[in-house]
Motif scaffolding. Structure first.
Motif, mmCIF file in Angstrom:
data_model
loop_
_atom_site.group_PDB
_atom_site.id
_atom_site.type_symbol
_atom_site.label_atom_id
_atom_site.label_comp_id
_atom_site.label_asym_id
_atom_site.label_seq_id
_atom_site.Cartn_x
_atom_site.Cartn_y
_atom_site.Cartn_z
ATOM 1 N N SER A 10 193.108 75.367 28.646
ATOM 2 C CA SER A 10 192.452 74.890 29.866
ATOM 3 C C SER A 10 192.453 73.359 29.924
ATOM 4 C CB SER A 10 191.018 75.428 29.941
ATOM 5 O OG SER A 10 190.326 75.118 28.748
ATOM 6 N N LYS B 175 191.554 69.586 18.518
ATOM 7 C CA LYS B 175 192.381 70.624 19.151
ATOM 8 C C LYS B 175 191.992 70.745 20.622
ATOM 9 C CE LYS B 175 193.003 75.019 20.694
ATOM 10 N NZ LYS B 175 192.224 76.017 21.437
ATOM 11 N N GLY C 13 192.463 73.173 23.942
ATOM 12 C CA GLY C 13 192.872 74.513 24.359
ATOM 13 C C GLY C 13 193.664 74.470 25.657
ATOM 14 N N PRO D 155 178.954 83.643 29.049
ATOM 15 C CA PRO D 155 178.472 83.249 30.384
ATOM 16 C C PRO D 155 178.965 84.163 31.504
ATOM 17 C CG PRO D 155 180.089 81.668 29.549
ATOM 18 C CD PRO D 155 179.786 82.611 28.424
ATOM 19 N N THR E 114 187.339 72.475 24.715
ATOM 20 C CA THR E 114 187.586 73.601 25.602
ATOM 21 C C THR E 114 187.026 73.289 26.992
ATOM 22 O OG1 THR E 114 187.287 75.981 25.800
ATOM 23 C CG2 THR E 114 185.541 74.819 24.647
#
Ligand SMILES: Nc1ncnc2c1ncn2[C@@H]1O[C@H](COP(=O)(O)OP(=O)(O)O)[C@@H](O)[C@H]1O
Ligand SMILES: N[C@@H](CC(=O)OP(=O)(O)O)C(=O)O
Length: 453
Positions: free
Chosen positions: A9, A5, A7, A229, A219
């Motif tokens: 971004s 998968k 994402g 973070p 990701t």
């Protein structure tokens, strides 16, 4: 067979999609590719899904949505041009979205879902076209054709068990399949989306369906970090964590992976590997059934805000049969779900998401609890943050609560509430929202400054 998968971004620009191509073709086991809609290119950018939501909302209000619509088409057009695809694909995408926006609006929530799903659907078509251009045997697959059936709950779909058997047949298809994430079809044939960030769920469901050996989730970070973070600079990476730990952490604020996306993979015993599209050779984080306990009591600290608590006290509450049921019934009748329920002998707190309790409703509920349950005190406390300490190691370590509460006390942070989860892998502290970041920082310092994970 691996399910991969990517994402938002990882699909935000043509350069990112070229990386996706490299990753997919570098391992022959990567057969089914689940894609999100193009996400943010820079921090203040707007995701295609959010632009679609704006268009759909404006359209429902009978207002002009051409500005947002053009922004969406511009996004796809830039990606298509960057990948060397012909203008035809952008024109097809434009027509498809326009068609969806001009469809029936008699069921607004269903309408919203159909428009939102265009983000993933067109992204999958675009990625498939690009892979074909690169002479790879690849094709777009529609979730209805693939058999991804879901409940008819707009914006909150849940997979129907019958999907798994049908999805298994995808194994027979040749070439690489590009599967749009985030939505499935109800039995009546309507498009229904999962909750936001739900492409993670699609990946997990498909992985379960085809009985994949691995579910890779790409990701924009090298790993799941032990803390968000955005709160701690350069936090420790988690190499391996259990499904239970990840479920607790993602529920409590680690939005790197959707909290509902673990169960399907877990049920089929499929490990999940969170990896970075921008650094694919980094090992990432593996989510597994069991791990070796080499670190201290905690694996991670998550936090989330926007909660409130309804505190109720009544002398001899412990002896009153049906008190809890009657209390929860009041919430149920007001369509309120609750998150936690810490309790004592004569008191109980119900923790709920604050957006479910507008001030007018708060007054009504307080009155009902007084009148119907004869409570001594009912107090609503708003603007709470929940700090979740998570780790399988907590069961074998004495003094975790003491260490965390001492760290909070030393920082002058008042603990509003403590709740030890029955799963024994989590412990929750409620603090005022303005103390959230500081609380996470001092607990991180206490547990992670010297540990190795
Ligand atoms: N504990 C965590 N570990 C890693 N990333 C986290 C954590 N908590 C929050 N994040 C955020 O999650 C982001 C990745 O999730 P998301 O934005 O949904 O990515 P994608 O576009 O791939 O779906 C990271 O960029 C990071 O800012
Ligand atoms: N595009 C959808 C679904 C999704 O999973 O997106 P992302 O992978 O960018 O979190 C959303 O924004 O909610």
């Amino acid at each position: 067979m691996k399910i991969v998968k990517f994402g938002g971004s990882s699909l935000a620009t043509s350069e990112q999609i070229e990386k996706v191509f490299q990753i997919v073709t570098s391992d022959v086991e990567r057969k089914i590719i689940v894609v999100s809609a193009p996400g943010k290119r820079f921090p203040d950018d707007i995701k295609v899904t959010d632009l679609l939501i704006s268009c759909a909302q404006l359209s429902l209000q009978g207002k002009d949505y051409s500005k947002e619509f053009n922004q969406i088409i511009q996004r796809y057009s830039e990606i298509a041009n960057g990948l060397g695809l012909s203008e035809d694909i952008t024109n097809e995408i434009s027509l498809g979205i326009e068609l969806s926006l001009s469809s029936k609006k008699d069921h607004p929530a269903r309408y919203m879902d159909a428009v939102m799903a265009c983000g993933e659907d067109n992204c999958a078509r675009l990625v498939a076209s690009y892979f074909q251009l690169k002479e790879l045997e690849a094709s777009y697959i529609n979730p209805k054709e693939a058999g991804l059936f879901v409940t008819n709950e707009p914006g909150h779909a849940q997979v129907l068990a019958k999907s798994y058997e049908k999805l298994f047949e995808l194994r027979k298809k040749s070439g690489i399949l590009i599967f749009p994430g985030f939505f499935g079809y109800s039995e009546e044939g309507h498009i229904v989306t999962f909750s936001r960030s739900g492409s993670d769920i699609t990946g997990s469901v498909v992985a379960n369906g085809v009985k994949a050996t691995l579910y890779e989730n790409f990701t924009d970070v090298d790993a799941v970090f032990s803390v968000n973070p955005a709160i701690i600079h350069n936090p420790k990476e988690i190499k391996e964590l259990t499904y239970r730990e990840m479920r607790e952490l993602s529920y409590a604020g680690f939005n790197v992976f959707h909290d509902e996306a673990l169960i399907p993979a877990f049920q089929a015993g499929i490990p999940v590997n969170i990896k970075n599209t921008n650094n694919p050779t980094a090992p990432g984080s593996r989510i597994v059934k069991e791990r070796t306990l080499s670190n201290g009591p905690l694996i991670g600290i998550a936090s989330d805000n926007g909660f409130c608590s309804i505190y109720i006290s009544k002398y001899l509450m412990n002896r009153e049969i049906g008190f809890g049921r009657k209390l929860l019934q009041i919430l149920e009748e007001n369509q309120i779900s609750y998150e936690h329920q810490p309790s004592g002998i004569d008191d109980i707190s119900i923790i709920i998401r604050q957006n479910q309790l507008p001030v007018e409703l708060e007054c009504q509920i307080i009155n009902r609890i007084h009148d119907e349950l004869d409570a001594d005190h009912v107090v609503v406390e708003r603007d709470l943050a929940l700090i979740m300490l998570v780790g399988e190691g907590m069961r074998h370590n004495v003094g975790t609560t003491a260490r965390a509460s001492k760290a909070l006390a030393n920082a002058g942070i008042n603990i509003e509430m403590i709740n030890q989860g029955s799963s024994e892998v989590s412990m929750m502290f409620g603090v005022k929202s303005f103390d959230e970041k500081k609380a996470v920082q001092v607990i991180y310092e206490e547990f992670f400054s010297k540990s190795v994970i």
